[in-house]
Enzyme design. Structure first.
Site, PDB file in Angstrom:
ATOM      1  CG  HIS A   2      -2.048  -0.985   1.133  1.00 42.40           C
ATOM      2  ND1 HIS A   2      -3.333  -0.635   0.782  1.00 42.40           N
ATOM      3  CD2 HIS A   2      -2.068  -2.326   1.341  1.00 42.40           C
ATOM      4  CE1 HIS A   2      -4.099  -1.714   0.780  1.00 42.40           C
ATOM      5  NE2 HIS A   2      -3.352  -2.755   1.122  1.00 42.40           N
ATOM      6  CG  ASP A  13       0.786   9.136   0.774  1.00 44.06           C
ATOM      7  OD1 ASP A  13       0.839   7.969   1.200  1.00 44.06           O
ATOM      8  OD2 ASP A  13       0.082  10.013   1.309  1.00 44.06           O
TER       9      ASP A  13
END
Length: 495
Positions: free
Chosen positions: A177, A385
Site C-alpha cells: 500500500h 505517498d
C-alpha cells in the site's frame, strides 16, 4: 458458516462449497471487525475489502491490536455474516520489535525515501521474522484447498515464504500500500535482499503505480539476480512472479452521498457558522513525517505573507489524528508541528481570526466528507505517498455546481491519475503557496471542467474495480499442485 480446520494437513478433496467461487483469505497487520453500532469509522482496507467479501466467503486473519504476556498460538475466531475473523494477540516484545521496531522504524522510512530516519536493529528484524513465522503457523491449518490468499502491506512481506515452507501451495498475492523505493534506496537497509527473495514466493505482487512496479522489478534483477521477462513477469530460478501496478480507489458513490447529507451534521454546521464569509482550506492526514504537515503549514504561511489581502479571508483547517506515539520520531514530529503552528498563528493571527486550526481528533467518514465539501482548496502535499486516498475523497465530496480545487503533491501516487489537480513539489514552499493562490482565484468554469475530469477518473478506477482486477489476476492460471496443503517442513526462518 464454515469452521476453521485444525492442524497442518487437510483433506485435499475438501472444497469451498458448491458456489464454485474460491474463499478469500485476507491477511493484514490489523483486522477490522465491523462495528455493530455502525458508529465506527471504517479504515481504508475495510472499505476496500467490503466488495471482495460480498463476492467471496471470507477469512480475515491478523493482529487483534491487543498485547498479552502469553498469547495463544491459535487465533481467536469471530463470525460476522459470511466472513470469519481470526485474531492473534502479540507479546509486548513482539509489538516492540515487529511493529514499532522493524516495520515502523526501519521499513517505513526506507519505503518513503527517508534513509536518515531508518533505524535498523538485528533484534527488531528477528522479531519481525518471528511474528511472520508465528502468523504463518497459525494460518496454515486454516487454509482450504481452493483458497485465494491476499496478503497486505509491509508488515507481512515474508509471510508467503513462511507459508510455502509449511507446504502451502495456494495462489498467494501481496499488495503493497505504500511506495516501493528505487533499488538504490531499499539497498541501504540491511536484510533487504532477503525481503526481495521473500517477495518472489508470491504469485502476484501489486503496487500503487507503474513507477513502484518498475522499482521493484529493477530491485529483483539487480539485487537477487532475477530475470526480467516480457511485460510484468519476473523469474528467479523456477519461480515466476508478476509485479504490476494496481492503483487503489475509493467508494466514490458512498463518499459523495455522505458529503451531500453532511449539512445536517452538528460539527459541519458549527464549522459553517464559524467560517462566516471566509473560504476554507483543508488538510486531512495522519500524523506522519511522510505527509509533510510542517512544510505545508509553512507554505500556507508563505501564501499569507505574499497575499496580505487574504489575511482574515481564509482559514486553514488541518485534521491530524495522532499515530504511533511510542515511536520516537513521531513524538519529535508532533513537537515540530506544534512549534510551527504556534509560530505562524502568533505572528500572523489577528483578533477574531486564527490562520490555522489544528485538531488531533479522529472524525468519522461522514464528518470528513462534509468538511471536504466545505473546502474551496484541498491541500494534499505529502513528501512521498503510495496513493493517498484523501485526494480522491476530496474530489468525490465536492459540489458539482461549484467544486473546490485540489492541490496535490507530485510525489503522491494519486498524481499519476489526477493530472487536472494543481500538481506541486511539496519541497518548494513558494510553488505550493502560488498553487493555493491559483486555486482560490480559479474561475468556476475551469474548476468545474477540472473536477469533471478528475471525477471521471476516480469513478472509473474505484475500489470495486481495484479489488476485482487484483483478484482476477491472482486467480488466473493455477500452477501444478496448487490447492493442496503438503506435509509441514522447516520454516523459512530455520533455513
Amino acid at each position: 458458516m464454515f469452521t476453521p480446520i485444525s492442524g497442518l494437513r487437510i483433506d485435499p478433496q475438501q472444497t469451498n462449497g458448491d458456489s464454485g467461487v474460491p474463499r478469500l483469505v485476507v491477511v493484514s497487520n490489523r483486522v477490522a471487525i465491523p462495528d455493530p453500532t455502525g458508529k465506527g469509522s471504517a479504515g481504508g482496507l475495510a472499505v476496500a475489502l467490503k466488495e471482495a467479501f460480498e463476492a467471496h466467503r471470507g477469512l480475515w486473519f491478523g493482529w487483534s491490536g491487543k498485547v498479552a504476556a502469553q498469547p495463544s498460538t491459535t487465533p481467536r475466531i469471530v463470525d460476522k455474516g459470511n466472513v470469519q475473523y481470526a485474531l492473534m494477540d502479540l507479546t509486548p516484545l513482539d509489538r516492540q520489535e515487529y511493529y514499532n521496531g522493524f516495520a515502523n522504524r526501519a521499513l517505513w522510512p526506507i519505503m518513503h525515501y527517508r534513509i536518515g530516519l531508518s533505524e535498523f536493529s538485528r533484534a527488531d528484524y528477528a522479531g519481525y521474522l518471528r511474528v511472520n513465522r508465528s502468523f504463518a503457523s497459525a494460518l496454515a491449518g486454516m487454509i482450504q484447498p481452493d483458497d485465494l490468499i491476499w496478503v497486505h502491506d509491509y508488515h507481512l512481506i515474508p509471510l508467503a515464504a513462511e507459508l510455502r515452507a509449511l507446504g502451502v501451495t495456494n495462489r498467494i498475492g501481496y499488495f503493497h500500500h505504500i511506495p516501493w523505493p528505487a533499488p538504490e534506496v531499499l539497498g541501504t537497509l540491511p536484510g533487504s535482499q532477503d525481503l526481495l527473495r521473500d517477495i518472489t514466493e508470491y504469485n502476484l505482487v501489486g503496487v500503487q503505480t507503474d513507477l513502484d512496479a518498475d522499482n521493484l522489478r529493477r530491485g529483483l534483477v539487480q539485487e537477487v539476480g532475477a530475470i526480467q521477462r516480457k511485460g510484468d513477469l519476473v523469474e528467479l530460478g523456477e519461480k515466476q512472479i508478476r509485479v504490476k501496478g494496481f492503483p487503489i480507489g475509493i467508494d466514490v458513490n458512498s463518499f459523495q452521498q455522505a458529503a451531500k447529507r453532511s449539512s445536517t451534521n452538528r460539527l459541519v454546521r458549527q464549522t459553517v457558522a464559524g467560517l462566516g464569509s471566509r473560504r476554507l482550506i483543508i488538510g486531512i492526514d495522519r500524523l506522519d513525517y511522510s505527509k509533510g504537515i510542517p512544510e505545508r503549514m509553512e507554505s500556507f504561511e508563505r501564501f499569507l505573507i505574499g497575499n496580505p489581502d487574504q489575511r482574515g479571508q481564509v482559514t486553514y483547517l488541518q485534521v491530524t489524528p495522532v499515530s504511533r506515539s511510542e515511536v520516537p520520531e513521531y513524538a519529535t514530529l508532533s513537537r515540530v508541528v506544534n512549534e510551527t503552528l504556534g509560530r505562524i498563528n502568533g505572528s500572523l493571527g489577528e483578533p477574531g481570526w486564527v490562520p490555522i486550526h489544528y485538531v488531533n481528533s479522529t472524525y468519522p467518514r461522514p464528518v470528513l466528507a462534509g468538511l471536504n465539501r466545505l473546502a474551496r482548496v484541498g491541500l494534499v502535499t505529502p513528501m512521498r505517498d503510495g496513493m493517498n486516498l484523501v485526494a480522491k475523497e476530496y474530489v468525490a465530496a465536492q459540489d458539482p455546481e461549484d467544486p473546490g480545487m485540489l492541490v496535490l503533491s507530485k510525489f503522491a501516487g494519486a498524481a499519476q491519475q489526477m493530472t487536472d489537480a494543481l500538481i506541486v513539489n511539496p519541497n518548494d514552499k513558494i510553488e505550493v503557496a502560488e498553487a493555493i493562490r491559483d486555486a482560490l482565484y480559479m474561475g468556476r468554469e475551469e474548476r468545474v471542467a477540472r473536477w469533471e475530469r478528475m471525477m471521471a477518473t476516480i469513478t472509473q478506477c474505484d475500489i470495486a474495480s481495484w479489488t476485482a482486477s487484483f483478484l482476477k489476476d491472482l486467480s488466473g492460471g493455477r500452477s501444478p499442485g496448487a490447492g493442496r496443503i503438503l506435509r509441514p517442513v522447516q520454516s523459512a526462518g530455520q533455513r
